[in-house]
Design a protein around this motif. Sequence first.
Motif, PDB file in Angstrom:
ATOM      1  N   GLN A 124       0.964  -1.232  -0.045  1.00  0.00           N
ATOM      2  CA  GLN A 124       0.025  -0.163   0.038  1.00  0.00           C
ATOM      3  C   GLN A 124       0.838   1.178  -0.080  1.00  0.00           C
ATOM      4  OE1 GLN A 124      -2.336   0.543   3.492  1.00  0.00           O
ATOM      5  NE2 GLN A 124      -4.055   1.601   2.283  1.00  0.00           N
ATOM      6  N   PHE A 125       0.548   2.182  -0.863  1.00  0.00           N
ATOM      7  CA  PHE A 125       0.960   3.631  -0.784  1.00  0.00           C
ATOM      8  C   PHE A 125       0.515   4.487   0.373  1.00  0.00           C
ATOM      9  CE2 PHE A 125       1.657   7.593  -3.458  1.00  0.00           C
ATOM     10  CZ  PHE A 125       2.724   8.178  -2.574  1.00  0.00           C
ATOM     11  N   ARG A 126       1.136   4.607   1.320  1.00  0.00           N
ATOM     12  CA  ARG A 126       0.542   4.974   2.640  1.00  0.00           C
ATOM     13  C   ARG A 126       0.760   6.752   2.930  1.00  0.00           C
ATOM     14  NH1 ARG A 126       0.619   1.306   7.065  1.00  0.00           N
ATOM     15  NH2 ARG A 126      -0.997  -0.492   6.283  1.00  0.00           N
ATOM     16  N   ARG A 127       1.911   7.274   2.435  1.00  0.00           N
ATOM     17  CA  ARG A 127       2.127   8.343   2.888  1.00  0.00           C
ATOM     18  C   ARG A 127       2.891   9.434   2.036  1.00  0.00           C
ATOM     19  NH1 ARG A 127       2.259  11.052   9.024  1.00  0.00           N
ATOM     20  NH2 ARG A 127       4.300  11.403   9.045  1.00  0.00           N
ATOM     21  N   VAL A 128       3.140  10.667   1.780  1.00  0.00           N
ATOM     22  CA  VAL A 128       3.799  11.365   1.310  1.00  0.00           C
ATOM     23  C   VAL A 128       4.491  12.530   2.348  1.00  0.00           C
ATOM     24  CG1 VAL A 128       4.664  12.911  -0.589  1.00  0.00           C
ATOM     25  CG2 VAL A 128       2.719  11.594  -0.965  1.00  0.00           C
ATOM     26  N   GLU A 129       5.880  12.554   2.606  1.00  0.00           N
ATOM     27  CA  GLU A 129       6.569  13.297   3.516  1.00  0.00           C
ATOM     28  C   GLU A 129       7.308  14.334   2.730  1.00  0.00           C
ATOM     29  OE1 GLU A 129       8.124  11.203   6.695  1.00  0.00           O
ATOM     30  OE2 GLU A 129       6.370  10.080   7.346  1.00  0.00           O
ATOM     31  N   ILE A 130       7.158  15.628   2.932  1.00  0.00           N
ATOM     32  CA  ILE A 130       8.109  16.788   2.416  1.00  0.00           C
ATOM     33  C   ILE A 130       8.659  17.624   3.382  1.00  0.00           C
ATOM     34  CG2 ILE A 130       7.664  18.561   0.767  1.00  0.00           C
ATOM     35  CD1 ILE A 130       4.982  17.366   0.215  1.00  0.00           C
ATOM     36  N   GLN A 131       9.835  17.758   3.241  1.00  0.00           N
ATOM     37  CA  GLN A 131      10.749  18.575   4.139  1.00  0.00           C
ATOM     38  C   GLN A 131      10.550  20.196   3.636  1.00  0.00           C
ATOM     39  OE1 GLN A 131      15.050  17.916   4.323  1.00  0.00           O
ATOM     40  NE2 GLN A 131      15.372  19.994   4.754  1.00  0.00           N
ATOM     41  N   VAL A 132      10.035  20.823   4.726  1.00  0.00           N
ATOM     42  CA  VAL A 132       9.651  22.490   4.320  1.00  0.00           C
ATOM     43  C   VAL A 132      10.444  23.265   5.466  1.00  0.00           C
ATOM     44  CG1 VAL A 132       7.903  21.866   2.766  1.00  0.00           C
ATOM     45  CG2 VAL A 132       7.536  22.234   5.382  1.00  0.00           C
ATOM     46  N   ASP A 133      10.481  24.573   5.409  1.00  0.00           N
ATOM     47  CA  ASP A 133      10.857  25.222   6.279  1.00  0.00           C
ATOM     48  C   ASP A 133       9.969  25.475   7.576  1.00  0.00           C
ATOM     49  OD1 ASP A 133      13.261  25.361   5.103  1.00  0.00           O
ATOM     50  OD2 ASP A 133      12.834  27.264   4.138  1.00  0.00           O
ATOM     51  N   ASP A 142      -7.441  12.845   4.161  1.00  0.00           N
ATOM     52  CA  ASP A 142      -8.509  13.044   3.696  1.00  0.00           C
ATOM     53  C   ASP A 142      -9.304  11.659   4.257  1.00  0.00           C
ATOM     54  OD1 ASP A 142     -11.141  12.934   2.242  1.00  0.00           O
ATOM     55  OD2 ASP A 142     -10.384  14.475   0.874  1.00  0.00           O
ATOM     56  N   PRO A 143     -10.263  11.849   4.918  1.00  0.00           N
ATOM     57  CA  PRO A 143     -10.931  10.723   5.681  1.00  0.00           C
ATOM     58  C   PRO A 143     -11.572   9.601   4.601  1.00  0.00           C
ATOM     59  CG  PRO A 143     -12.171  12.568   6.061  1.00  0.00           C
ATOM     60  CD  PRO A 143     -10.994  13.003   5.488  1.00  0.00           C
ATOM     61  N   ARG A 144     -11.910  10.156   3.521  1.00  0.00           N
ATOM     62  CA  ARG A 144     -12.591   9.428   2.383  1.00  0.00           C
ATOM     63  C   ARG A 144     -11.442   8.280   1.789  1.00  0.00           C
ATOM     64  NH1 ARG A 144     -15.012  14.752  -0.577  1.00  0.00           N
ATOM     65  NH2 ARG A 144     -12.794  15.195  -0.322  1.00  0.00           N
ATOM     66  N   ARG A 145     -10.357   8.769   1.377  1.00  0.00           N
ATOM     67  CA  ARG A 145      -9.354   7.804   0.721  1.00  0.00           C
ATOM     68  C   ARG A 145      -8.038   8.713   0.437  1.00  0.00           C
ATOM     69  NH1 ARG A 145      -7.942   9.642  -3.457  1.00  0.00           N
ATOM     70  NH2 ARG A 145      -6.899   7.561  -3.796  1.00  0.00           N
ATOM     71  N   GLY A 146      -7.190   7.616   0.071  1.00  0.00           N
ATOM     72  CA  GLY A 146      -5.744   8.140  -0.428  1.00  0.00           C
ATOM     73  C   GLY A 146      -4.743   8.310   0.795  1.00  0.00           C
ATOM     74  N   PRO A 147      -3.436   8.415   0.199  1.00  0.00           N
ATOM     75  CA  PRO A 147      -2.472   8.439   1.161  1.00  0.00           C
ATOM     76  C   PRO A 147      -2.415  10.064   1.762  1.00  0.00           C
ATOM     77  CG  PRO A 147      -1.523   7.589  -0.985  1.00  0.00           C
ATOM     78  CD  PRO A 147      -3.047   7.972  -1.114  1.00  0.00           C
ATOM     79  N   ALA A 148      -1.778  10.068   3.024  1.00  0.00           N
ATOM     80  CA  ALA A 148      -1.892  11.253   3.687  1.00  0.00           C
ATOM     81  C   ALA A 148      -0.688  12.131   3.170  1.00  0.00           C
ATOM     82  CB  ALA A 148      -1.571  10.949   5.066  1.00  0.00           C
ATOM     83  N   VAL A 149      -0.746  13.355   3.344  1.00  0.00           N
ATOM     84  CA  VAL A 149       0.554  14.291   2.850  1.00  0.00           C
ATOM     85  C   VAL A 149       0.912  14.787   4.109  1.00  0.00           C
ATOM     86  CG1 VAL A 149       1.242  16.228   1.660  1.00  0.00           C
ATOM     87  CG2 VAL A 149      -0.283  14.497   0.688  1.00  0.00           C
ATOM     88  N   ALA A 150       2.397  14.791   4.622  1.00  0.00           N
ATOM     89  CA  ALA A 150       2.871  15.402   5.564  1.00  0.00           C
ATOM     90  C   ALA A 150       3.878  16.121   5.524  1.00  0.00           C
ATOM     91  CB  ALA A 150       3.718  14.112   6.437  1.00  0.00           C
ATOM     92  N   PHE A 151       3.964  17.387   6.040  1.00  0.00           N
ATOM     93  CA  PHE A 151       4.967  18.464   5.874  1.00  0.00           C
ATOM     94  C   PHE A 151       5.752  18.450   7.265  1.00  0.00           C
ATOM     95  CE2 PHE A 151       1.239  19.293   3.750  1.00  0.00           C
ATOM     96  CZ  PHE A 151       1.651  19.796   2.361  1.00  0.00           C
ATOM     97  N   LEU A 152       7.213  18.402   7.153  1.00  0.00           N
ATOM     98  CA  LEU A 152       8.302  17.955   8.187  1.00  0.00           C
ATOM     99  C   LEU A 152       9.147  19.275   7.997  1.00  0.00           C
ATOM    100  CD1 LEU A 152       6.749  15.250   7.526  1.00  0.00           C
ATOM    101  CD2 LEU A 152       8.882  14.283   8.744  1.00  0.00           C
ATOM    102  N   ASP A 153       9.554  19.611   9.341  1.00  0.00           N
ATOM    103  CA  ASP A 153      10.553  20.482   9.425  1.00  0.00           C
ATOM    104  C   ASP A 153      12.129  19.669   9.098  1.00  0.00           C
ATOM    105  OD1 ASP A 153      11.486  19.548  11.648  1.00  0.00           O
ATOM    106  OD2 ASP A 153      10.629  21.149  12.905  1.00  0.00           O
TER     107      ASP A 153
END
Length: 265
Positions: free
Chosen positions: A168-177, A206-217
């Motif tokens: 399963q494709f669970r999540r996207v994590e992106i490094q941001v300031d 989104d509680p309906r569907r799809g991987p989460a998107v996370a923004f990390l320092d």
Amino acid sequence: MLQHLAGLDHVVIAVADLEAAAAAWRGLGFTVSPRGEHGAGLGTANHTIMFDDAYVELMGVVADTPFNASTRRRIAEGGGLERIALRLGDAAAAAQELRAAGIAAAEPLAFGRPVVLEDGGSTEARFDTLLWAMDPAPAGLSYFGCRHLTPEAVWLPGLLRHRNGARQFRRVEIQVDDPATEAAGYAAMLGLRADNPAGGEWVVADPRRGPAVAFLDRARFTGRWTAAEGAPRAGLVFAGPGKGAAPRPQAAGGVLLGWDDALPG
């Protein structure tokens, strides 16, 4: 929440050498689709890595066109995560929802691409898409909606089985300031909520569907991905086979790839 955009459909990874990127993913045990051509008007080609309800698209440029200007810019910067596609319902209705929220949505665009089937035959995958512009755009990415008019031509059964056991494709994590600000912008775009489960990390799901998107320092991202200076600033998280030791994160096509049970909490 918006009624006609429902969760992450796929991510677009811009790559300078499409076949090399596909080979890198295959080398890590993922099943990669045959090459697809988007036509002269778009000037791009792709390979996909499919999961039950979302996927990864490796995108390369075959001819310069106005459509692929952002892809060419991302490749010139070194490639990597370029766009996030949201699952699109009614394209015209979604455009109205976005405009009502003050977001400049373009007119819907329909297109198709040929697909080689597993039995050697061929068909066409057809899509409705919807592009919009934001300034500033969350995490500096592009966003669009994608409706699959022929999902059976995209989610081919053989493409859903991966040698490495990815399920399963669970999540996207992106490094941001500034994770709070970037997550708030992404959440506001879709009428969702941003949660703060850990220091330096904000997540929109989104509680309906799809991987989460996370923004990390930077500290949080580096700690989870053991990312060295100059490493990709985006990671894709997959559910693994659930047995044995999960492999350490690895880079492929300008992004990091990791297993949800191998990344520190």
